[in-house]
Design a protein around this motif. Structure first.
Motif, short mmCIF file in Angstrom:
data_model
loop_
_atom_site.label_atom_id
_atom_site.label_comp_id
_atom_site.label_asym_id
_atom_site.label_seq_id
_atom_site.Cartn_x
_atom_site.Cartn_y
_atom_site.Cartn_z
N GLU A 1 1.05 -1.13 0.00
CA GLU A 1 0.05 0.24 -0.10
C GLU A 1 0.88 1.20 0.29
O GLU A 1 2.19 1.34 0.21
N ALA A 2 0.30 2.35 -0.18
CA ALA A 2 1.09 3.61 -0.14
C ALA A 2 1.87 3.85 0.91
O ALA A 2 2.92 4.25 1.09
N ARG A 3 1.26 3.28 2.16
CA ARG A 3 1.88 3.59 3.43
C ARG A 3 3.08 2.64 3.99
O ARG A 3 3.78 2.79 4.78
N GLY A 4 3.02 1.43 2.89
CA GLY A 4 4.03 0.45 3.41
C GLY A 4 3.55 -0.75 3.01
O GLY A 4 2.40 -1.07 2.26
N VAL A 5 4.54 -1.78 3.30
CA VAL A 5 3.94 -3.18 3.23
C VAL A 5 3.17 -3.60 4.32
O VAL A 5 3.65 -3.54 5.55
N VAL A 6 2.23 -4.44 4.04
CA VAL A 6 1.11 -4.72 5.06
C VAL A 6 1.26 -6.31 5.23
O VAL A 6 1.10 -6.77 4.14
N LEU A 7 1.52 -7.02 6.20
CA LEU A 7 1.45 -8.43 6.71
C LEU A 7 0.31 -8.64 7.68
O LEU A 7 0.32 -7.76 8.57
N THR A 8 -0.33 -9.48 7.23
CA THR A 8 -1.33 -10.04 8.00
C THR A 8 -1.08 -11.42 8.67
O THR A 8 -0.71 -12.31 7.91
N LEU A 9 -0.97 -11.56 9.94
CA LEU A 9 -0.80 -12.76 10.66
C LEU A 9 -1.89 -13.48 10.99
O LEU A 9 -2.93 -13.12 10.94
N ARG A 10 -1.60 -14.82 10.94
CA ARG A 10 -2.75 -15.96 11.18
C ARG A 10 -3.44 -15.81 12.59
O ARG A 10 -4.60 -15.64 12.60
N HIS A 11 -2.67 -15.43 13.61
CA HIS A 11 -3.44 -15.09 15.24
C HIS A 11 -2.71 -13.89 15.44
O HIS A 11 -1.67 -13.51 15.21
N SER A 12 -3.62 -13.48 16.21
CA SER A 12 -3.27 -11.91 16.80
C SER A 12 -2.20 -12.36 17.92
O SER A 12 -2.40 -13.23 18.72
N PRO A 13 -1.04 -11.39 17.77
CA PRO A 13 -0.01 -11.63 18.62
C PRO A 13 -0.58 -11.45 20.24
O PRO A 13 -1.06 -10.37 20.35
N PRO A 14 -0.42 -12.37 20.88
CA PRO A 14 -0.81 -12.14 22.57
C PRO A 14 0.02 -11.18 23.15
O PRO A 14 -0.44 -10.77 24.08
N ALA A 15 1.34 -11.02 22.72
CA ALA A 15 2.14 -9.88 23.37
C ALA A 15 2.24 -8.93 22.36
O ALA A 15 2.09 -9.06 21.19
N PRO A 16 2.13 -7.51 22.76
CA PRO A 16 2.27 -6.53 22.01
C PRO A 16 3.33 -6.41 20.95
O PRO A 16 4.27 -6.67 21.37
N VAL A 17 3.14 -5.94 19.73
CA VAL A 17 4.14 -5.66 18.83
C VAL A 17 4.24 -4.14 18.81
O VAL A 17 3.23 -3.53 18.63
N ASP A 18 5.55 -3.62 18.82
CA ASP A 18 5.89 -2.21 19.08
C ASP A 18 6.57 -2.04 17.87
O ASP A 18 7.20 -2.56 17.14
N GLU A 19 6.55 -0.45 17.61
CA GLU A 19 7.43 0.06 16.55
C GLU A 19 8.89 -0.03 16.80
O GLU A 19 9.40 -0.25 17.90
N GLY A 20 9.46 -0.60 15.52
CA GLY A 20 10.91 -0.91 15.83
C GLY A 20 11.33 -2.59 15.78
O GLY A 20 12.40 -2.82 16.02
#
Length: 296
Positions: free
Chosen positions: A222-241
């Protein structure tokens, strides 16, 4: 039930007994934890069993023949070794659970009651219930290969034979932001075509989820970047960086195996398998019966 050692048998024949249950849990990644329903820590068979887990078990039974035996183990998510995010991440799936009967006054006197694996886990109100499946459970499961059109090998394994760790099939990136609960916007993958990593794996190399893997079910640009969709919602937060490595995916079809990986010789499916119409059909005038493939 296992045969009891003589010392424990003598103790059980007495008028007063001092026994408790201990559970030794061995995860697929080799991490070992011990829990007991006693009120103090015990060391049994070289493993420390902690009492703070609040474990309790339903009635267990052994049946004759090949009937499947199951027992539930319930506990509070109070132990620092059992975390909700680890259960969500599947770290306890198929873990081995050994149940011991122990004389807590003499922990060296114990008996192994049963060995089982963790099946379904349900969680609610900061508690979990794990269904333990006995050894005979595996006899009730389908085994062997299925004759299907799709490949039944995992990309890059010994049966597949494809060298996945090579340029063009692996990459690395960094999380820019999160979109919803299961999509991340990343950098570092602009050189790859959309969908290249679909069905692939993402391994976290930095951040709170370092060392864990995710299956990718979406890869788009997309214009804002590459988007990856994961099979399961990560139980631990994913942070920038947060950093990750990524491997290309395969949809298990013969066309993808041939065009994307040039590995058709090792395809482990049956791409020319006829459908139901052909399998249950009958000879008609004008049909082609030269021994060639029904499905090109």
């Amino acid at each position: 039930m296992s045969a009891y050692p003589q010392a424990l048998t003598n103790h059980l024949e007495g008028e007063v007994t001092t026994v408790c249950h201990c559970w030794r849990l061995t995860r697929q990644d080799g991490v070992v934890s011990g829990f007991t329903d006693h009120d103090r820590a015990l060391t049994v068979d070289g493993t420390l069993f902690e009492p703070e887990s609040g474990f309790s078990a339903t009635e267990a039974r052994n049946t004759l023949g090949l009937a499947v035996d199951t027992v539930d183990v319930e506990g509070a998510l109070s132990s620092n070794r059992i975390r909700d995010e680890d259960i969500s991440a599947g770290l306890y799936d198929s873990a081995k659970v050994e149940t011991f009967l122990v004389n807590w006054r003499k922990p060296e006197d114990f008996a192994l009651l049963r060995v089982a694996t963790i099946g379904r886990i349900t969680r609610s109100d900061q508690r979990f219930v794990a269904e333990l499946e006995g050894l005979t459970y595996s006899l009730d499961q389908p085994s062997g290969r299925y004759v299907v059109r799709a490949c039944d090998a995992e990309l890059g394994d010994g049966r597949c034979g494809f060298l996945l760790e090579q340029s063009g099939y692996v990459g690395a990136g960094v999380v820019l932001s999160c979109e919803g609960s299961d999509a991340i916007i990343v950098s570092g993958l602009d050189a790859f075509d959309p969908g290249w990593f679909l069905h692939g794996t993402l391994n976290w190399t930095a951040g709170v989820r370092a060392g864990r893997a995710e299956r990718i079910i979406g890869h788009r640009k997309e214009a804002r970047g590459v988007v990856l969709t994961l099979r399961h919602s990560p139980p631990a937060p994913v942070d920038e960086g947060d950093a990750f490595s990524i491997k290309a995916g395969c949809d298990k079809t013969f066309g993808t195996c041939k065009s994307k990986f040039s590995n058709a010789v090792n395809f482990r499916g049956f791409p020319h398998l006829p459908g139901n119409d052909a399998a249950y059909g009958y000879v008609v005038e004008g049909g082609q019966f030269d021994g060639g493939p029904i499905v090109p």
